[in-house]
Write a protein that holds these residues in place. Structure first.
Motif, PDB file in Angstrom:
ATOM      1  N   ILE A   1      16.713  -5.517   8.354  1.00 41.88           N
ATOM      2  CA  ILE A   1      16.273  -4.545   7.355  1.00 41.88           C
ATOM      3  C   ILE A   1      14.798  -4.276   7.633  1.00 41.88           C
ATOM      4  O   ILE A   1      14.003  -5.208   7.797  1.00 41.88           O
ATOM      5  N   PHE A   2      14.435  -3.000   7.659  1.00 42.03           N
ATOM      6  CA  PHE A   2      13.101  -2.591   8.061  1.00 42.03           C
ATOM      7  C   PHE A   2      12.432  -1.784   6.950  1.00 42.03           C
ATOM      8  O   PHE A   2      13.108  -1.088   6.191  1.00 42.03           O
ATOM      9  N   PRO A   3      11.097  -1.853   6.842  1.00 40.42           N
ATOM     10  CA  PRO A   3      10.388  -1.225   5.729  1.00 40.42           C
ATOM     11  C   PRO A   3      10.205   0.286   5.844  1.00 40.42           C
ATOM     12  O   PRO A   3       9.770   0.929   4.892  1.00 40.42           O
ATOM     13  N   ASP A   4      10.524   0.838   7.009  1.00 41.90           N
ATOM     14  CA  ASP A   4      10.373   2.287   7.187  1.00 41.90           C
ATOM     15  C   ASP A   4      11.283   2.765   8.315  1.00 41.90           C
ATOM     16  O   ASP A   4      11.810   1.966   9.090  1.00 41.90           O
ATOM     17  N   TYR A   5      11.458   4.071   8.385  1.00 41.43           N
ATOM     18  CA  TYR A   5      12.363   4.646   9.377  1.00 41.43           C
ATOM     19  C   TYR A   5      11.870   4.414  10.805  1.00 41.43           C
ATOM     20  O   TYR A   5      12.663   4.140  11.710  1.00 41.43           O
TER      21      TYR A   5
ATOM     22  N   ASP B   1       0.811  -1.208   0.000  1.00 38.33           N
ATOM     23  CA  ASP B   1       0.000   0.000   0.000  1.00 38.33           C
ATOM     24  C   ASP B   1       0.852   1.268   0.000  1.00 38.33           C
ATOM     25  O   ASP B   1       0.477   2.252  -0.606  1.00 38.33           O
ATOM     26  N   LYS B   2       1.955   1.256   0.681  1.00 36.87           N
ATOM     27  CA  LYS B   2       2.820   2.433   0.720  1.00 36.87           C
ATOM     28  C   LYS B   2       4.214   2.060   0.238  1.00 36.87           C
ATOM     29  O   LYS B   2       4.613   0.901   0.275  1.00 36.87           O
ATOM     30  N   LYS B   3       4.932   3.053  -0.236  1.00 41.34           N
ATOM     31  CA  LYS B   3       6.265   2.827  -0.777  1.00 41.34           C
ATOM     32  C   LYS B   3       7.203   2.343   0.321  1.00 41.34           C
ATOM     33  O   LYS B   3       7.225   2.893   1.409  1.00 41.34           O
ATOM     34  N   GLN B   4       7.951   1.295   0.022  1.00 42.43           N
ATOM     35  CA  GLN B   4       8.927   0.785   0.986  1.00 42.43           C
ATOM     36  C   GLN B   4      10.164   1.672   0.965  1.00 42.43           C
ATOM     37  O   GLN B   4      10.725   1.932  -0.094  1.00 42.43           O
ATOM     38  N   LEU B   5      10.539   2.128   2.126  1.00 38.26           N
ATOM     39  CA  LEU B   5      11.766   2.911   2.289  1.00 38.26           C
ATOM     40  C   LEU B   5      12.672   2.094   3.203  1.00 38.26           C
ATOM     41  O   LEU B   5      12.669   2.263   4.423  1.00 38.26           O
ATOM     42  N   LEU B   6      13.426   1.176   2.599  1.00 34.14           N
ATOM     43  CA  LEU B   6      14.207   0.210   3.365  1.00 34.14           C
ATOM     44  C   LEU B   6      15.318   0.864   4.180  1.00 34.14           C
ATOM     45  O   LEU B   6      16.021   1.755   3.696  1.00 34.14           O
ATOM     46  N   HIS B   7      15.467   0.379   5.417  1.00 35.09           N
ATOM     47  CA  HIS B   7      16.500   0.855   6.338  1.00 35.09           C
ATOM     48  C   HIS B   7      17.197  -0.348   6.968  1.00 35.09           C
ATOM     49  O   HIS B   7      16.536  -1.289   7.403  1.00 35.09           O
ATOM     50  N   LEU B   8      18.505  -0.298   7.015  1.00 31.14           N
ATOM     51  CA  LEU B   8      19.324  -1.336   7.629  1.00 31.14           C
ATOM     52  C   LEU B   8      19.794  -0.844   8.994  1.00 31.14           C
ATOM     53  O   LEU B   8      20.276   0.289   9.114  1.00 31.14           O
ATOM     54  N   VAL B   9      19.656  -1.676  10.009  1.00 30.73           N
ATOM     55  CA  VAL B   9      20.170  -1.359  11.347  1.00 30.73           C
ATOM     56  C   VAL B   9      21.283  -2.354  11.651  1.00 30.73           C
ATOM     57  O   VAL B   9      21.093  -3.565  11.538  1.00 30.73           O
ATOM     58  N   PHE B  10      22.454  -1.823  11.974  1.00 33.37           N
ATOM     59  CA  PHE B  10      23.590  -2.673  12.315  1.00 33.37           C
ATOM     60  C   PHE B  10      24.482  -1.941  13.306  1.00 33.37           C
ATOM     61  O   PHE B  10      24.360  -0.734  13.507  1.00 33.37           O
TER      62      PHE B  10
END
Length: 80
Positions: A38-42, A6-15
């Protein structure tokens, strides 16, 4: 449609990992990096980052980061 489409994925990696020196981002042991996910939003990346940072608060050399993967995947995109 599902929530992820439904909404644009803005992928974020946390490490994170242990730094060699507090004045620079040089990791002590690259093989020991902690890839949180890896997460789909901030917002969800920030939640994961906060949790990991809190778990390692007693180790001053331990640092966690959020990488905006969507900016790396589409560097021409603006406003994201």
């Amino acid at each position: 449609m599902t929530e992820t489409t439904d909404k644009k994925q803005l992928l974020h990696l946390v490490f994170g990992g242990e730094l060699s020196d507090l004045t620079d981002v040089q990791f002590r042991d690259l093989s020991a990096l902690d890839i949180v996910g890896i997460f789909p939003d901030y917002a969800s990346a920030l939640t994961a980052w906060k949790a990991k940072a809190q778990q390692t608060v007693d180790n001053a050399h331990m640092r966690y980061f959020i990488v905006h993967m969507h900016r790396l995947l589409d560097p021409k995109a603006t406003g994201l």
